[in-house]
Design a protein around this motif. Structure first.
Motif, PDB file in Angstrom:
ATOM      1  N   GLY A  75       0.520  12.766  -6.481  1.00  0.00           N
ATOM      2  CA  GLY A  75       1.708  11.963  -6.732  1.00  0.00           C
ATOM      3  C   GLY A  75       2.805  12.695  -7.473  1.00  0.00           C
ATOM      4  O   GLY A  75       3.962  12.696  -7.029  1.00  0.00           O
ATOM      5  N   THR A 107       6.515   1.698 -10.518  1.00  0.00           N
ATOM      6  CA  THR A 107       5.528   1.995 -11.556  1.00  0.00           C
ATOM      7  C   THR A 107       4.846   0.714 -12.038  1.00  0.00           C
ATOM      8  O   THR A 107       3.628   0.687 -12.245  1.00  0.00           O
ATOM      9  N   PHE A 110       2.325  -0.559  -9.375  1.00  0.00           N
ATOM     10  CA  PHE A 110       1.086   0.215  -9.393  1.00  0.00           C
ATOM     11  C   PHE A 110       0.337   0.029 -10.719  1.00  0.00           C
ATOM     12  O   PHE A 110      -0.882   0.188 -10.765  1.00  0.00           O
ATOM     13  N   ARG A 114      -3.361  -0.587 -10.083  1.00  0.00           N
ATOM     14  CA  ARG A 114      -4.294   0.455 -10.520  1.00  0.00           C
ATOM     15  C   ARG A 114      -4.659   0.363 -11.995  1.00  0.00           C
ATOM     16  O   ARG A 114      -5.737   0.797 -12.393  1.00  0.00           O
ATOM     17  N   LEU A 162       2.879   5.713  -8.157  1.00  0.00           N
ATOM     18  CA  LEU A 162       1.412   5.749  -8.125  1.00  0.00           C
ATOM     19  C   LEU A 162       0.871   6.789  -9.101  1.00  0.00           C
ATOM     20  O   LEU A 162      -0.072   6.526  -9.856  1.00  0.00           O
ATOM     21  N   GLU A 166      -1.481   5.861 -12.337  1.00  0.00           N
ATOM     22  CA  GLU A 166      -2.843   6.407 -12.361  1.00  0.00           C
ATOM     23  C   GLU A 166      -3.024   7.329 -13.564  1.00  0.00           C
ATOM     24  O   GLU A 166      -4.065   7.300 -14.235  1.00  0.00           O
TER      25      GLU A 166
END
Length: 287
Positions: A75, A107, A110, A114, A162, A166
């Motif tokens: 990413g 952001t 995600f 996530r 992503l 993450e």
């Protein structure tokens, strides 16, 4: 200092550093091939990351963390730098503001998917409003349309959102600078090989501005900025602190005015104030 406040301060410093990334990339791709620029900056930052990890004798990440580190590498180490470098061959850095304005929203999304975060409805209202203000301002400046550049920038925003989410999730266990360092080390063998393959036949004609731009994106955009950014996201919340990215285009305008003596119009100041209020509203809603 309160952990939440520390997160916002770290995030703010990270955004300040990232604000110079697109202008520096724009300067660099005028003389470097976009693919070489991407792999060279990752290779330089990766070598520095190896040194940091060895100096501080950091423990290797668990096998269960490798998938997340791979997502971070794809990413923010490869995806966003490569896609933006390619896009900036087709569009101006001003045009890219339209898409950078969507990055906080990506952001946050995600962060939910996530990171397991659940922001309040009011947060989404402020987030969407802030993104609309930034994108609307950029569109009002009379931007040339390039479908190729637009698709590349949209893909870059998705990859970056992503990677941010993450990496922030992983930072809660490994630490901010450790996450980006291990992601850089994970991609280093491939980046070194590709750097040698894509290196220009001669570097003699490369100007000092391009070299300075390469140094900036390698050291600050690729490594130092993430030390603050991932720590901020982990401490203050991915969705909430991510809204600070709404200020990034306007920091770029301030740099242009201060360093290049470009004019800052009243509408720029009005929109900036409105965006700051949206960031404040998002922060209050996420508290």
């Amino acid at each position: 200092m309160d952990k939440n406040a520390s997160g916002w301060i770290n995030g703010f410093v990270g955004v300040l550093i990232f604000s110079g990334s697109l202008p520096a990339t724009r300067v660099a791709v005028m003389e470097f091939d976009p693919v070489f620029l991407t792999v060279a900056r990752a290779a330089i930052a990766g070598l520095l990351a190896v040194g940091l990890l060895l100096i501080f004798r950091e423990r290797r990440p668990a096998r269960s963390d490798l998938f997340s580190l791979l997502i971070v590498a794809l990413g923010v180490v490869v995806g966003f730098p490569l896609l933006t470098a390619l896009a900036l061959e087709h569009v101006t850095s001003a045009h890219s503001i339209v898409f950078i304005g969507l990055l906080p929203l990506a952001t946050a999304i995600f962060g939910v998917l996530r990171g397991g975060e659940r922001p309040r409805p009011a947060f989404w209202l402020f987030s969407c409003l802030g993104s609309a203000l930034v994108a609307g301002f950029a569109l009002s400046q009379g931007l040339a349309v390039s479908p190729v550049g637009d698709v590349l920038m949209l893909a870059a925003v998705i990859a970056c959102g992503l990677g941010y989410a993450e990496g922030a999730k992983l930072s809660r266990r490994l630490g901010g600078w450790q996450v980006i360092s291990w992601a850089l080390v994970l991609s280093l063998p491939v980046m070194l090989i590709l750097t040698l393959i894509t290196m220009p036949p001669s570097l003699a004609g490369i100007g000092s501005a391009a070299w300075a731009a390469l140094a900036y994106v390698s050291l600050f955009s690729m490594l130092i900025g993430f030390v603050f950014w991932y720590r901020g996201l982990a401490q203050g919340g991915i969705a909430a602190v991510g809204q600070l990215q709404l200020l990034q285009p306007f920091f770029g305008l301030a740099l242009a005015a201060g360093l290049l003596h470009e004019q800052v119009s009243p509408i720029m100041l009005v929109v900036t104030v409105a965006v700051v209020l949206c960031v404040g509203g998002a922060r209050a809603s996420a508290a």
